[in-house]
Design a protein around this motif. Structure first.
Motif, mmCIF file in Angstrom:
data_model
loop_
_atom_site.group_PDB
_atom_site.id
_atom_site.type_symbol
_atom_site.label_atom_id
_atom_site.label_comp_id
_atom_site.label_asym_id
_atom_site.label_seq_id
_atom_site.Cartn_x
_atom_site.Cartn_y
_atom_site.Cartn_z
ATOM 1 N N SER A 18 0.877 -1.164 0.000
ATOM 2 C CA SER A 18 0.000 0.000 0.000
ATOM 3 C C SER A 18 0.915 1.216 0.000
ATOM 4 C CB SER A 18 -0.895 0.026 1.232
ATOM 5 O OG SER A 18 -1.844 -0.996 1.181
ATOM 6 N N THR A 20 1.654 4.648 0.743
ATOM 7 C CA THR A 20 1.134 5.680 1.635
ATOM 8 C C THR A 20 2.097 6.863 1.637
ATOM 9 O OG1 THR A 20 2.271 4.705 3.528
ATOM 10 C CG2 THR A 20 0.008 3.941 3.105
ATOM 11 N N GLU A 40 -3.334 -1.703 -9.795
ATOM 12 C CA GLU A 40 -3.811 -1.022 -8.600
ATOM 13 C C GLU A 40 -5.207 -1.479 -8.190
ATOM 14 O OE1 GLU A 40 -3.163 3.021 -9.762
ATOM 15 O OE2 GLU A 40 -1.086 2.971 -9.116
ATOM 16 N N LYS A 41 -5.657 -2.598 -8.718
ATOM 17 C CA LYS A 41 -6.910 -3.239 -8.320
ATOM 18 C C LYS A 41 -6.640 -4.723 -8.238
ATOM 19 C CE LYS A 41 -9.857 0.045 -10.765
ATOM 20 N NZ LYS A 41 -10.880 0.204 -11.787
ATOM 21 N N SER A 64 0.773 4.192 -7.057
ATOM 22 C CA SER A 64 0.044 4.809 -5.949
ATOM 23 C C SER A 64 -1.015 3.830 -5.458
ATOM 24 C CB SER A 64 -0.605 6.122 -6.391
ATOM 25 O OG SER A 64 -1.561 5.873 -7.406
ATOM 26 N N GLY A 65 -1.514 4.068 -4.254
ATOM 27 C CA GLY A 65 -2.570 3.230 -3.704
ATOM 28 C C GLY A 65 -2.104 1.822 -3.404
ATOM 29 N N GLU A 66 -3.037 0.885 -3.493
ATOM 30 C CA GLU A 66 -2.716 -0.516 -3.263
ATOM 31 C C GLU A 66 -2.266 -1.158 -4.566
ATOM 32 O OE1 GLU A 66 -6.310 -2.066 -1.502
ATOM 33 O OE2 GLU A 66 -5.532 -1.654 0.488
ATOM 34 N N TYR A 68 -1.392 -4.708 -6.458
ATOM 35 C CA TYR A 68 -1.592 -6.156 -6.433
ATOM 36 C C TYR A 68 -0.754 -6.813 -7.517
ATOM 37 C CZ TYR A 68 -5.538 -5.290 -3.375
ATOM 38 O OH TYR A 68 -6.317 -4.902 -2.312
#
Length: 86
Positions: A18, A20, A40-41, A64-66, A68
Motif C-alpha cells: 500500500s 502511503t 492497482e486493483k 500509488s494506492g494498493e 496487487y
C-alpha cells in the motif's frame, strides 16, 4: 528507514504494498522465472495489469494506492521489494 520483503506470487492476486505518504521510494524486482502482472486493483490483474518479466525491476515512483500482483494460471514467481519509508 528501509525494509525488504520477498513475496510469493501465484494466479490469486496478492497485495504487494500500500503506497502511503510515508513510503518515499522503493523498487520491486521479479526474482522468479515467470512474468508477474501488477495493477492497482485486485481484479483482472493478468489481463489488464502491467507485465514485469523475469529479472526485471520497477521503481515505485509511478505507483500509488494498493498494488496487487498475480501470475497467469499455473505459473508462480517471486517479487523482492525494497521499501524506503519515513
Amino acid at each position: 528507514m528501509w525494509r525488504t520483503e520477498q513475496i510469493s506470487i501465484s494466479a490469486t492476486p496478492v497485495l504487494l504494498i500500500s503506497i502511503t505518504p510515508n513510503v518515499k521510494e522503493g523498487i520491486l524486482k521479479n526474482t522468479g522465472s515467470n512474468t508477474v502482472y501488477i495493477r492497482e486493483k485486485n481484479v483482472d490483474v493478468t489481463t489488464e495489469g502491467f507485465a514485469i518479466l523475469a529479472g526485471e525491476a520497477l521503481d515505485f515512483l509511478y505507483l500509488s494506492g494498493e498494488v496487487y500482483a498475480a501470475c497467469v494460471s499455473g505459473e508462480t514467481s517471486t517479487i523482492a521489494l525494497v521499501i524506503v519509508e519515513e
